[in-house]
Design an enzyme around this catalytic site. Structure first.
Site, PDB file in Angstrom:
ATOM      1  N   ALA A   1     -17.825  12.176 -22.793  1.00 68.26           N
ATOM      2  CA  ALA A   1     -17.850  11.690 -21.411  1.00 68.26           C
ATOM      3  C   ALA A   1     -19.305  11.514 -21.000  1.00 68.26           C
ATOM      4  CB  ALA A   1     -17.164  12.712 -20.508  1.00 68.26           C
TER       5      ALA A   1
ATOM      6  N   GLY B   1     -15.308  14.138 -25.227  1.00 70.22           N
ATOM      7  CA  GLY B   1     -14.403  13.038 -24.910  1.00 70.22           C
ATOM      8  C   GLY B   1     -14.297  12.043 -26.060  1.00 70.22           C
TER       9      GLY B   1
ATOM     10  N   GLU C   1     -11.696  13.400 -28.161  1.00 72.51           N
ATOM     11  CA  GLU C   1     -10.437  13.279 -27.409  1.00 72.51           C
ATOM     12  C   GLU C   1      -9.897  11.841 -27.481  1.00 72.51           C
ATOM     13  OE1 GLU C   1     -12.273  15.146 -23.942  1.00 72.51           O
ATOM     14  OE2 GLU C   1     -10.644  16.609 -23.941  1.00 72.51           O
TER      15      GLU C   1
ATOM     16  N   GLU D   1     -18.029  20.845 -25.406  1.00 71.22           N
ATOM     17  CA  GLU D   1     -18.085  20.996 -23.937  1.00 71.22           C
ATOM     18  C   GLU D   1     -18.572  22.368 -23.507  1.00 71.22           C
ATOM     19  OE1 GLU D   1     -15.681  19.542 -25.627  1.00 71.22           O
ATOM     20  OE2 GLU D   1     -14.934  17.775 -24.566  1.00 71.22           O
TER      21      GLU D   1
HETATM   22  C1  3H9 Z   1     -17.152  15.692 -22.343  1.00 79.06           C
HETATM   23  O1  3H9 Z   1     -17.021  14.837 -23.178  1.00 79.06           O
HETATM   24  C2  3H9 Z   1     -16.029  16.198 -21.484  1.00 79.06           C
HETATM   25  C3  3H9 Z   1     -14.719  15.633 -21.906  1.00 79.06           C
HETATM   26  O2  3H9 Z   1     -13.879  16.662 -22.335  1.00 79.06           O
HETATM   27  C4  3H9 Z   1     -14.050  14.820 -20.860  1.00 79.06           C
HETATM   28  C5  3H9 Z   1     -13.884  15.428 -19.525  1.00 79.06           C
HETATM   29  C6  3H9 Z   1     -13.006  14.697 -18.555  1.00 79.06           C
HETATM   30  N1  3H9 Z   1     -23.577  11.519 -21.521  1.00 79.06           N
HETATM   31  O3  3H9 Z   1     -29.531  13.547 -27.612  1.00 79.06           O
HETATM   32  P1  3H9 Z   1     -30.204  12.225 -27.741  1.00 79.06           P
HETATM   33  C7  3H9 Z   1     -28.165  10.587 -23.598  1.00 79.06           C
HETATM   34  S1  3H9 Z   1     -18.649  16.397 -22.065  1.00 79.06           S
HETATM   35  C8  3H9 Z   1     -24.677  10.994 -20.958  1.00 79.06           C
HETATM   36  O4  3H9 Z   1     -31.673  12.172 -27.535  1.00 79.06           O
HETATM   37  P2  3H9 Z   1     -29.624  12.117 -30.555  1.00 79.06           P
HETATM   38  C9  3H9 Z   1     -29.281  11.607 -23.701  1.00 79.06           C
HETATM   39  O5  3H9 Z   1     -29.479  12.269 -22.474  1.00 79.06           O
HETATM   40  C10 3H9 Z   1     -19.721  15.633 -23.249  1.00 79.06           C
HETATM   41  N2  3H9 Z   1     -25.838  10.820 -21.633  1.00 79.06           N
HETATM   42  O6  3H9 Z   1     -29.829  11.491 -29.119  1.00 79.06           O
HETATM   43  C11 3H9 Z   1     -30.455  10.726 -24.090  1.00 79.06           C
HETATM   44  O7  3H9 Z   1     -30.911  10.079 -22.923  1.00 79.06           O
HETATM   45  P3  3H9 Z   1     -32.470   9.749 -22.718  1.00 79.06           P
HETATM   46  C12 3H9 Z   1     -19.522  16.167 -24.609  1.00 79.06           C
HETATM   47  C13 3H9 Z   1     -25.859  11.208 -22.909  1.00 79.06           C
HETATM   48  O8  3H9 Z   1     -29.376  10.988 -31.463  1.00 79.06           O
HETATM   49  C14 3H9 Z   1     -29.817   9.657 -24.976  1.00 79.06           C
HETATM   50  O9  3H9 Z   1     -28.419   9.663 -24.632  1.00 79.06           O
HETATM   51  N3  3H9 Z   1     -20.497  15.632 -25.498  1.00 79.06           N
HETATM   52  C15 3H9 Z   1     -24.754  11.762 -23.550  1.00 79.06           C
HETATM   53  O10 3H9 Z   1     -30.691  13.111 -30.837  1.00 79.06           O
HETATM   54  C16 3H9 Z   1     -29.938   9.944 -26.459  1.00 79.06           C
HETATM   55  O11 3H9 Z   1     -29.471  11.261 -26.709  1.00 79.06           O
HETATM   56  C17 3H9 Z   1     -21.656  16.233 -25.755  1.00 79.06           C
HETATM   57  O12 3H9 Z   1     -21.915  17.318 -25.260  1.00 79.06           O
HETATM   58  C18 3H9 Z   1     -23.561  11.923 -22.793  1.00 79.06           C
HETATM   59  N4  3H9 Z   1     -22.449  12.436 -23.332  1.00 79.06           N
HETATM   60  O13 3H9 Z   1     -28.276  12.962 -30.437  1.00 79.06           O
HETATM   61  C19 3H9 Z   1     -22.596  15.525 -26.689  1.00 79.06           C
HETATM   62  N5  3H9 Z   1     -25.084  12.063 -24.830  1.00 79.06           N
HETATM   63  O14 3H9 Z   1     -32.821   8.819 -23.843  1.00 79.06           O
HETATM   64  C20 3H9 Z   1     -23.924  15.356 -26.030  1.00 79.06           C
HETATM   65  C21 3H9 Z   1     -26.359  11.696 -24.981  1.00 79.06           C
HETATM   66  O15 3H9 Z   1     -32.517   9.147 -21.361  1.00 79.06           O
HETATM   67  N6  3H9 Z   1     -24.841  14.558 -26.826  1.00 79.06           N
HETATM   68  N7  3H9 Z   1     -26.841  11.176 -23.838  1.00 79.06           N
HETATM   69  O16 3H9 Z   1     -33.184  11.064 -22.806  1.00 79.06           O
HETATM   70  C22 3H9 Z   1     -25.437  15.012 -27.946  1.00 79.06           C
HETATM   71  O17 3H9 Z   1     -25.171  16.103 -28.418  1.00 79.06           O
HETATM   72  C23 3H9 Z   1     -26.452  14.115 -28.594  1.00 79.06           C
HETATM   73  O18 3H9 Z   1     -26.887  13.210 -27.628  1.00 79.06           O
HETATM   74  C24 3H9 Z   1     -25.972  13.332 -29.839  1.00 79.06           C
HETATM   75  C25 3H9 Z   1     -27.054  12.315 -30.247  1.00 79.06           C
HETATM   76  C26 3H9 Z   1     -25.704  14.340 -30.965  1.00 79.06           C
HETATM   77  C27 3H9 Z   1     -24.709  12.577 -29.530  1.00 79.06           C
END
Ligand code: 3H9
Length: 645
Positions: free
Chosen positions: A63, A106, A109, A129
């Site tokens: 999400a 998500g 999901e 999450e």
């Molecule tokens: C969820 O899904 C809840 C659900 O159950 C549904 C509920 C209804 N959203 O980390 P990076 C941005 S909760 C918004 O440097 P990498 C990040 O801030 C979510 N923004 O890249 C960054 O922005 P900026 C569950 C996001 O390659 C840019 O993207 N998911 C999101 O080193 C690049 O990110 C997670 O917790 C997001 N979901 O790593 C996963 N994700 O360039 C969270 C990233 O402006 N994400 N951004 O600084 C991660 O763990 C890593 O970003 C990922 C890539 C491994 C995917």
């Protein structure tokens, strides 16, 4: 249809490509676009199956985390994902999810809303999450146990760690791992498959032993984190509720977490870790120097740990010591650390061997003239460090970064021993350096922008969180830790029991209490510093403990006495010593202990900000969460200072 989702056809298969760079978060328009695509292909008589795939580097990262604030502030009532996933699942034509990069939160999901999942061998799936202080909120806790079984689903939802393709296949989360181009594989896989909806699959009966083991493990490893326990509750509900009831229950628990301070704090940390990588005064085109080889001076605890970071990143390291015995000891420790990870199944023996093959232990300066970076990690002594830097000045190539791992000393004075202060920088690692994620990057007055840019990039390569800090005694982390520990001692002087002080802060969420940390790190370290800085008397009990030779765990005694297993116990000798210094015997509450100790961190943090030693409050928060055991669910000292006090 918006550009966020693209439709194409490959023979009889409709392909939906998610196109929301950089990581395909499910921002508004993305779930809607997928649903629209599914409807379009269901209406298309030429299409017999549908493949959903991510464009760019990943499937779906989850999400859009930025949207959560809109719910808690009342701007919108729902992320609107669970109902979209139901619509995907309702497709009359089979839907195959093709996962590369990551399917997280998500993202997984959505993947489970498909009828089948195929996966690139290097991809990962997970429900992270809980690391944001929430639980899956789009039926993840209900579909995952239907695929992976209750125990695995519980583990994935409360721990939050992503798993590999091989593990996902083994647990039935995906149906196949591709052996070539993922899209081609998915299109072939989709041929002739019947529709199979995950929400229709049965869940095994409840096993109370599984839930209670998960709860006990979560209480220990995710201490104080509400979301970990609620994730277990939600998965367990799948064993006794219908799918629809389970989804409603998950939603209730998700909202309880989302509206709590814990998730707001952890989301602050998530974005904070990315924010600290951005240095406002560094031009975007600042050159980043290539780091293809490293040299480390000193094979002690810190030097060895630092060397391991480079080895882990595949960068060859020359490790120098002054005596064969010290060198052998250092190499033996590195080998032992790797072997322990192999024994735990974290690395393979082949991987360990390949890392050790990159290590060159030596007593000479051989090869230091070609190293791209040299990291000095010797004893914390200015004269010694200056001698080493003067020597390095005559050896290192002109564009070699000269880093010191000092934890307190003046970078400019160290740099003054060279004729190239612009190449000198502090790289302050935290012990154990191969484990702790924090790297304080200390900027001297002459440090060149490219040295800073390279250091920040290098932190990422070494899988550290690099935080840029200014040059002052103790930089950010250790400077704040001083007043924090002084207040802890002051509370004892005023009447608090040492164990009560440690317990209050531990129960509040700190990894260890402040007095116990002193015993672990060595009370003599602070004692020597107080002597050097003319501050003897500011910590009278610790001074007295050191005069008695009680330096902490390493001498078997400090604030506490320790048995062979390092269990602490109250020592009557210390109780008597405290009595001599007591100014009072009043009852001191746990709340007062927390308020005053954490308050000391916050007050020093404010001074650090005023002096420009830290760039932003969030930089301090990231330092404390990653280097000092501050609970992420309290958001770091500066965040807590705003919302918690
Ligand atoms: C969820 O899904 C809840 C659900 O159950 C549904 C509920 C209804 N959203 O980390 P990076 C941005 S909760 C918004 O440097 P990498 C990040 O801030 C979510 N923004 O890249 C960054 O922005 P900026 C569950 C996001 O390659 C840019 O993207 N998911 C999101 O080193 C690049 O990110 C997670 O917790 C997001 N979901 O790593 C996963 N994700 O360039 C969270 C990233 O402006 N994400 N951004 O600084 C991660 O763990 C890593 O970003 C990922 C890539 C491994 C995917």
């Amino acid at each position: 249809m918006s550009d966020l989702v693209l439709l194409s056809k490959l023979a009889n298969v409709g392909v939906i490509t998610i196109n929301n760079p950089p990581v395909n978060a499910l921002s508004p328009g993305v779930p809607e676009g997928i649903v629209e695509g599914v409807a379009t292909f269901n209406a298309d008589p030429e299409v017999t199956a549908i493949v959903i795939i991510g464009g760019g580097r990943t499937f779906i990262s989850g999400a859009d985390i930025k949207e959560f604030g809109k719910i808690t502030s009342g701007q919108k009532s729902d992320i609107g994902l669970a109902d979209k996933i139901d619509l995907i699942e309702q497709s009359a034509k089979p839907v195959v999810m093709a996962i590369h990069g990551q399917a997280l939160g998500g993202g997984l999901e959505v993947a489970m809303g498909g009828h089948y999942r195929v996966m690139d061998p290097a991809a990962k799936v997970g429900q992270p999450e809980v690391k944001l202080g929430i639980i899956p909120g789009a039926a993840g806790t209900q579909r995952l146990p239907r695929l992976a079984g209750v125990a695995k689903a519980m583990e994935m939802c409360w721990q939050g760690d992503p798993i590999s393709a091989a593990e996902a296949l083994q647990h039935g989360i995906v149906d196949a791992v591709s052996n070539g181009d993922l899209l081609t594989f998915a299109v072939e896989f989709a041929q002739g498959k019947p529709v199979r909806r995950v929400s229709d699959l049965p869940v095994a009966a409840a096993d109370p032993a599984v839930s209670s083991a998960a709860r006990a493990a979560a209480a220990k490893r995710a201490r104080g984190l509400m979301a970990a326990q609620k994730a277990i509750d939600a998965v367990e509900a799948a064993t006794r509720m219908t799918f629809a009831e389970g989804v409603a229950y998950e939603r209730q628990l998700f909202e309880e977490c989302l509206f709590d301070e814990q998730s707001k704090s952890m989301i602050h940390i998530f974005f904070g870790e990315r924010e600290v990588a951005k240095i406002p005064f560094l031009a975007k085109d600042t050159p980043v120097l290539p780091i293809k080889s490293a040299a480390v001076i000193g094979a002690g605890t810190m030097g060895g740990g630092i060397a391991m970071n480079y080895l882990n990143a595949g960068i060859p390291v020359r490790l120098r010591e002054t005596s064969q015995a010290s060198l052998d000891r250092g190499v033996a420790t590195i080998t032992k650390n790797y072997a322990a990870s192999v024994a735990k199944g974290r690395f393979t023996q082949a991987w360990m061997d390949s890392r050790l093959a990159l290590l060159t232990p030596q007593l000479t300066w051989e090869g230091f003239d070609t190293a791209d970076i040299i990291v000095e990690a010797v004893f914390e002594n200015m004269a010694l460090k200056k001698t080493i830097f003067a020597e390095l000045d005559g050896i290192a190539k002109a564009d070699c970064i000269l880093a010191t791992n000092t934890s307190t000393l003046d970078i400019d004075e160290i740099a003054s021993a060279t004729k190239r202060p612009h190449m000198v920088v502090g790289h302050h690692f935290f012990s154990p350096a191969n484990v702790m994620r924090l790297l304080e990057i200390v900027r001297g007055k002459d440090t060149a922008p490219e040295v800073l840019a390279t250091s920040m990039a290098l932190a990422k390569t070494l899988r550290k969180v690099g935080v840029l800090v200014g040059n002052c005694f103790g930089f950010v982390g250790n400077r704040m830790f001083g007043p924090y520990r002084r207040v802890a001692e002051q509370l004892v002087i005023e009447g608090a029991d040492p164990m009560a002080v440690d317990k209050a802060l531990y129960d509040w969420g700190m990894a260890m209490g402040p007095l116990a940390v002193g015993d672990l790190a060595g009370l003599d370290v602070g004692w020597r510093i107080r002597q050097e800085r003319g501050e003897v008397g500011s910590a009278p009990i610790e001074d007295a403990l050191c005069e008695m030779g009680r330096y902490g765990q390493k001498t078997g005694a400090g604030w506490y006495k320790y048995d062979e297993k390092r269990n602490p116990a109250i020592d009557p000798v210390v109780t008597a010593l405290i009595e001599q210094h007591r100014t009072g015997h009043r009852e001191i509450s746990a709340q007062e202990i927390i308020d005053r100790c954490v308050g000391a961190l916050i007050d020093e943090g404010k001074k650090i900000l005023e002096e420009g030693i830290a760039l932003r409050p969030v930089d301090i928060d990231i330092i404390y969460v990653n280097g000092y055991g501050f609970p992420a669910h309290r958001g770091g000292p500066m965040w807590y200072g705003q919302v918690g006090r």
